[in-house]
Design an enzyme around this catalytic site. Structure first.
Site, PDB file in Angstrom:
ATOM      1  N   GLU A 150       0.809  -1.230   0.000  1.00 33.16           N
ATOM      2  CA  GLU A 150       0.000   0.000   0.000  1.00 33.16           C
ATOM      3  C   GLU A 150       0.838   1.275   0.000  1.00 33.16           C
ATOM      4  OE1 GLU A 150      -2.648  -0.361   3.373  1.00 33.16           O
ATOM      5  OE2 GLU A 150      -3.804  -1.944   2.455  1.00 33.16           O
ATOM      6  N   GLU A 171      -5.682  -8.297   0.747  1.00 31.56           N
ATOM      7  CA  GLU A 171      -6.214  -7.986   2.082  1.00 31.56           C
ATOM      8  C   GLU A 171      -7.682  -7.649   1.930  1.00 31.56           C
ATOM      9  OE1 GLU A 171      -4.426  -4.878   4.479  1.00 31.56           O
ATOM     10  OE2 GLU A 171      -2.424  -5.617   3.997  1.00 31.56           O
TER      11      GLU A 171
HETATM   12  O1  IFM Z   1      -4.155  -2.953   9.326  1.00 28.43           O
HETATM   13  C1  IFM Z   1      -4.113  -2.444   8.036  1.00 28.43           C
HETATM   14  C2  IFM Z   1      -2.960  -3.042   7.256  1.00 28.43           C
HETATM   15  O2  IFM Z   1      -1.747  -2.845   7.891  1.00 28.43           O
HETATM   16  C3  IFM Z   1      -2.873  -2.422   5.883  1.00 28.43           C
HETATM   17  N1  IFM Z   1      -4.146  -2.498   5.211  1.00 28.43           N
HETATM   18  C4  IFM Z   1      -5.316  -2.064   5.927  1.00 28.43           C
HETATM   19  C5  IFM Z   1      -5.382  -2.741   7.283  1.00 28.43           C
HETATM   20  C6  IFM Z   1      -6.631  -2.287   8.046  1.00 28.43           C
HETATM   21  O3  IFM Z   1      -6.582  -0.922   8.278  1.00 28.43           O
END
Ligand code: IFM
Length: 462
Positions: free
Chosen positions: A176, A356
């Protein structure tokens, strides 16, 4: 007596193939704790957490889930959950605790043991090299504003690939980058806590360059691993019908999606960014950044509702049209389809992983069980959207749920729980939640289907 939750394996059947994996993700700073053990030095998050007011509940990653000590128990949980892939990240400052360029073998061997233990249970390691915990000594020299950090990242990638060898199936360079840029350098709500537009532009280019240089280092040293990057975001909607909100939404789409996807997948920056970034570019950078990826990971949680914020920076606001998670994020599974469509419309997209997806909700503790129906339904609805996309021919190769354990949720501290496994932060006791049990059953169903003769499987899928 509550009814147990279970995913509908029949409707999810298109995901029950050799070409699709189910997994779980975590990240180093959010779970490891042990921030001074084994030679590790500070990351920007250690520094950021020390500043009063930065973290909602004043917690830090100093202990978190103490995964550094409990890693074997956590591998056992992954085995119980039956996942095919475990996506975890490496703490850069465990591997290179200072700028001497000498690898800290103790730090690297922690991850080697972890990867080998996973493989011995048939779980494929997916290693993220950078999930936000930049070594503080690099930040002291400008961090992602400094081009040299990209070169240091390539050295780090080379050291990890050499040290972990063939025990890793997938490498992700950076997780990200938009969050690092926007939250870390523009709004300052994440480490390193900067509110500086120029810093954000420099960081964008150097993160992308770091990705490209690391791809070269990894290709040479881990030729059999699949290599890629993980981007994130959702479709952007104007908050109201005003032209200003429509414009803010379109700016955010460009910043969040195209500023990263365009250079990686097409070898150019979007036009609206070219003059800003030109100062930081050198000949050959774009070719380096556009190194072919074996996959693209996409993290999706919600859509964005947008209006203009301070200094023209688009502001994401809380919506009211759909149920909200504890983060104040709308539950909007359709947005996953929408964001993937945007990508496919603009780029030649490599195979995708939903790397994710998950939700923070309040859990109901009931003796030895933890009820979390909202999390279960959230996951179920997103899996359904993925199933539909796979059926209509979109090349998605996996779903990786966020996350194994309740953990340190960055600026929110330990107050927002995303885990499939509940963690008591005082005792470190882990209890699999109802959603985790349902995920385990889904994985077990998949394993059963995969073990059945191929002809029978094909027949079932019809
Ligand atoms: O916890 C985070 C993760 O580290 C990166 N993506 C989003 C998740 C939820 O906020």
């Amino acid at each position: 007596m509550k009814q147990s939750l279970s995913f509908d394996t029949d409707t999810l059947k298109p995901l029950m193939t050799d070409d699709f994996v189910l997994g779980i993700a975590t990240s180093s700073y959010q779970i490891e704790g042990a921030t001074t053990a084994g030679g590790r030095t500070d990351s920007v998050w250690d520094t950021f957490c020390r500043k009063p007011g930065n973290i909602a509940d004043q917690s830090t990653g100093e202990v978190a889930c103490d995964h550094y000590q409990h890693w074997q128990e956590d591998v056992a949980l992954l085995v119980e959950l039956g996942v095919e892939v475990y996506r975890f990240s490496i703490s850069w400052s465990r591997v290179f605790p200072d700028d001497s360029g000498v690898v800290n073998e103790e730090g690297l061997s922690f991850y080697r043991r972890l990867a080998e233990a996973l493989r011995s249970h048939g779980i494929r390691p997916m290693v993220t090299l950078h999930h936000w915990d930049l070594p503080q000594y690099l930040q002291d020299r400008g961090g992602w504003q400094n081009r040299d950090t990209a070169l240091r990242f390539a050295e780090y990638a080379a050291a990890v690939a050499t040290g972990l060898g063939s025990s890793v199936d997938f490498y992700t360079t950076i997780n990200e980058p938009w969050c690092i840029v926007h939250l870390g350098h523009r709004t300052g709500v994440h480490a390193p806590g900067l509110r500086d537009q120029g810093a954000a532009v420099a960081a964008t280019h150097h993160l992308l360059l770091a990705h490209g240089l690391a791809m070269q280092a990894l290709r040479e040293r881990a030729p059999s691993a699949e290599l890629g990057i993980v981007l994130n975001g959702g479709p952007s909607y104007p908050y109201s019908e005003s032209n200003a909100d429509a414009e803010a939404a379109s700016i955010l789409e460009s910043e969040q999606i195209h500023r990263f996807a365009a250079p990686i997948l097409s070898g150019h920056y979007p036009q609206d960014f070219q003059s800003q970034v030109a100062t930081y570019m050198r000949p050959g950078d774009l070719e380096t950044i556009a190194a072919p990826c074996d996959y693209l990971g996409w993290n999706y949680y919600t859509r964005n509702l947008v209006k203009p914020g301070e200094n023209g920076v688009p502001e994401i606001v809380t919506g009211q049209d759909y149920p909200l998670t504890e983060m104040g994020w709308e539950v909007y599974p359709e947005g996953l389809r929408e964001v993937i469509s945007i990508l496919r419309e603009h780029y030649d997209v490599p195979p995708l992983y939903v790397s994710e997806n998950g939700a923070a909700f309040e859990d109901q503790l009931d003796g030895e069980t933890v009820h979390d129906p909202d999390r279960f339904h959230y996951i179920q609805r997103h899996l359904q959207v993925i199933t539909d996309m796979v059926q209509s021919g979109v090349d998605i190769r996996g779903y990786i749920c966020w996350t194994l354990l309740d953990n340190f949720e960055w600026a929110e501290g330990c107050s927002k729980r995303f885990g499939l496994v509940h963690v008591d932060f005082d005792t470190q006791e882990r209890v699999i939640k109802d959603s985790g049990k349902a995920y385990a059953n889904l994985n077990a169903d998949k394993a059963r289907i995969m073990a059945s003769p191929r002809e029978k499987r094909i027949d079932c899928a019809r």
